[in-house]
Scaffold this motif. Structure first.
Motif, short mmCIF file in Angstrom:
data_model
loop_
_atom_site.label_atom_id
_atom_site.label_comp_id
_atom_site.label_asym_id
_atom_site.label_seq_id
_atom_site.Cartn_x
_atom_site.Cartn_y
_atom_site.Cartn_z
N PRO A 110 0.86 -1.18 0.00
CA PRO A 110 0.00 0.00 0.00
C PRO A 110 0.90 1.24 0.00
CG PRO A 110 0.09 -0.94 2.20
CD PRO A 110 0.93 -1.82 1.33
N ALA A 111 1.22 1.71 -1.18
CA ALA A 111 2.27 2.73 -1.31
C ALA A 111 1.87 4.05 -0.67
CB ALA A 111 2.58 2.96 -2.79
N VAL A 112 2.81 4.62 0.09
CA VAL A 112 2.59 5.96 0.63
C VAL A 112 2.68 6.97 -0.51
CG1 VAL A 112 3.36 5.47 2.98
CG2 VAL A 112 5.05 6.15 1.25
N LEU A 113 2.04 8.11 -0.29
CA LEU A 113 2.00 9.18 -1.28
C LEU A 113 2.76 10.38 -0.71
CD1 LEU A 113 0.71 10.19 -3.98
CD2 LEU A 113 -1.25 10.94 -2.60
N PHE A 114 3.56 11.03 -1.56
CA PHE A 114 4.37 12.14 -1.07
C PHE A 114 3.81 13.48 -1.54
CE2 PHE A 114 7.17 8.47 -1.04
CZ PHE A 114 7.75 8.57 0.20
N PHE A 115 4.02 14.51 -0.70
CA PHE A 115 3.58 15.85 -1.01
C PHE A 115 4.77 16.79 -1.06
CE2 PHE A 115 0.06 13.84 1.38
CZ PHE A 115 -0.85 13.74 0.33
N ARG B 68 7.20 8.88 -8.06
CA ARG B 68 7.79 8.03 -9.11
C ARG B 68 8.98 7.24 -8.57
NH1 ARG B 68 8.55 11.64 -12.45
NH2 ARG B 68 6.92 11.21 -13.99
N LYS B 69 9.86 7.91 -7.86
CA LYS B 69 11.03 7.22 -7.30
C LYS B 69 10.60 6.10 -6.35
CE LYS B 69 14.24 11.12 -7.68
NZ LYS B 69 15.05 12.13 -6.94
N SER C 248 -7.90 9.19 -9.45
CA SER C 248 -7.78 8.68 -10.81
C SER C 248 -6.41 9.00 -11.40
CB SER C 248 -8.88 9.28 -11.70
OG SER C 248 -10.15 8.82 -11.32
N ARG C 249 -5.96 10.22 -11.15
CA ARG C 249 -4.65 10.64 -11.68
C ARG C 249 -3.53 9.80 -11.09
NH1 ARG C 249 -2.02 15.34 -9.81
NH2 ARG C 249 -4.04 16.12 -9.11
N ASN C 250 -3.60 9.48 -9.81
CA ASN C 250 -2.56 8.67 -9.19
C ASN C 250 -2.50 7.26 -9.78
OD1 ASN C 250 -1.81 10.74 -7.49
ND2 ASN C 250 -2.95 9.97 -5.72
N ILE C 251 -3.66 6.65 -9.98
CA ILE C 251 -3.68 5.30 -10.57
C ILE C 251 -3.04 5.32 -11.95
CG2 ILE C 251 -5.16 3.42 -11.39
CD1 ILE C 251 -7.22 4.39 -9.25
N ALA C 252 -3.46 6.27 -12.78
CA ALA C 252 -2.91 6.37 -14.14
C ALA C 252 -1.42 6.66 -14.10
CB ALA C 252 -3.65 7.47 -14.91
N PHE C 253 -0.99 7.50 -13.15
CA PHE C 253 0.43 7.84 -13.02
C PHE C 253 1.26 6.61 -12.66
CE2 PHE C 253 4.06 9.19 -10.44
CZ PHE C 253 4.66 10.12 -11.28
N VAL C 254 0.77 5.81 -11.72
CA VAL C 254 1.50 4.61 -11.31
C VAL C 254 1.58 3.62 -12.46
CG1 VAL C 254 1.48 2.62 -9.76
CG2 VAL C 254 0.98 4.89 -8.86
#
Length: 324
Positions: A13-18, A31-32, A63-69
């Protein structure tokens, strides 16, 4: 509709960075992180799990995060790494919308929390109705996410999950309750490859889940040490193949260290702690979370006697991870 579970293995369950000083998504750090996890051998990535701060994101961001991954993985040669999307919401209507958007954005499965805002006004019938109704409408194979800590104490038992497991589009569960009896009962009742897969939601019961016939793990600690998790999974596979106890002994040695670190990270600061450790140890991102979550101050924490003991457990697995 007839669907199949995700393949067994190690999911994160990947963490998301800001970005520093804001609550805007830091795509470069994200991305990294995604690529380090893929390089660590994970089977798949859960986008918008609890560690991905799903409840703090808009539909467009989800939605953008899923497509980005998906794009990040594909462009780097990791098309085989799968995506599960967290699509839980507080109503069946919104959850259905998120499930459709997840498919459109490139996810292969969805993982759905039970609503909890009105926990006291829901009974077992309401919970069953919610998951069945959403699963009926969901265009992707559907998994049930059981995490009492974030659902006002709602803890789905094995009888309820077994009942849901007979639905043709409900193909598995992530059990962050860590209840080994529940894991054993479900794992022995379903074929995880064809009908319903049971995944541990915590690293501290990862190997135990495999030994109980479970499919693997979807666990926060994989964010820090994906290589250790994948090594345990491979050692277990070798044990199954060769019946050589040495593989299992090595796996249990690593599992003991994971169990200590899993407990320590939960005390260090949960989501914020995971991000702060990733930033400090791997050189990208930062520990910022969206309000109202709290950031973890590692420098202050490790100065205390108890904090120092927790950090020692984390340091030990990080050292192993970097040696693999």
């Amino acid at each position: 509709m007839s669907s199949t579970p995700p393949p067994p293995g190690v999911y994160v369950p990947a963490v998301l960075f800001f970005r520093p000083g804001t609550e805007e998504i830091d795509e470069e750090a994200y991305r990294k992180h995604i690529l380090r996890l893929a390089e660590g051998g994970v089977t798949g990535i859960l986008v918008q799990g609890s560690n991905g701060e799903a409840q703090h994101l808009s539909h467009e961001e989800r939605s953008r995060n899923i497509a980005f991954v998906r794009k990040t993985l594909d462009e780097a040669g990791f098309k085989h790494v799968l995506i599960i999307a967290g699509t839980g919401a507080q109503s069946a209507r919104e959850t259905k919308e998120l499930c459709v958007q997840a498919k459109e954005s490139g996810a292969g499965w969805v993982l759905v929390l039970t609503p909890s805002t009105w926990a006291s006004a829901m009974g077992l019938d309401s919970i069953l109705k919610f998951h069945r109704e959403v699963a009926d409408a969901c265009p992707l194979p559907y998994m049930v996410y059981n995490f009492p800590t974030v659902t006002a104490g709602i803890d789905l038992d094995s009888d309820l999950l077994s009942s849901l497991g007979t639905h043709p589009n409900i193909v598995g569960t992530k059990l962050s309750c860590g209840n080994m009896g529940k894991i054993q009962r479900l794992s022995s009742s379903f074929d995880y490859q064809t009908s319903f897969a049971t995944f541990a939601g915590k690293s501290d019961v990862f190997l135990h889940t495999l030994l109980s016939g479970g499919a693997g793990t979807i666990a926060a600690l994989v964010n820090l040490v994906p290589k250790i998790h994948t090594k345990i999974y491979r050692l277990f596979a070798e044990y199954q193949k060769n019946k050589d106890a040495r593989f299992l002994e090595e796996a249990f040695t690593l599992q003991a260290k994971l169990s200590m670190a899993d407990w320590a990270v939960s005390k260090i600061g949960g989501v914020g702690g995971v991000k702060a450790i990733v930033s400090q140890e791997f050189g990208y991102g930062n520990g910022q979370v969206r309000v109202p979550l709290r950031e973890a101050n590692l420098g202050v924490l490790v100065q205390s006697e108890q904090g120092g003991k927790w950090w020692k457990a984390v340091e030990e697995v990080l050292k192993i991870e970097k040696s693999l």
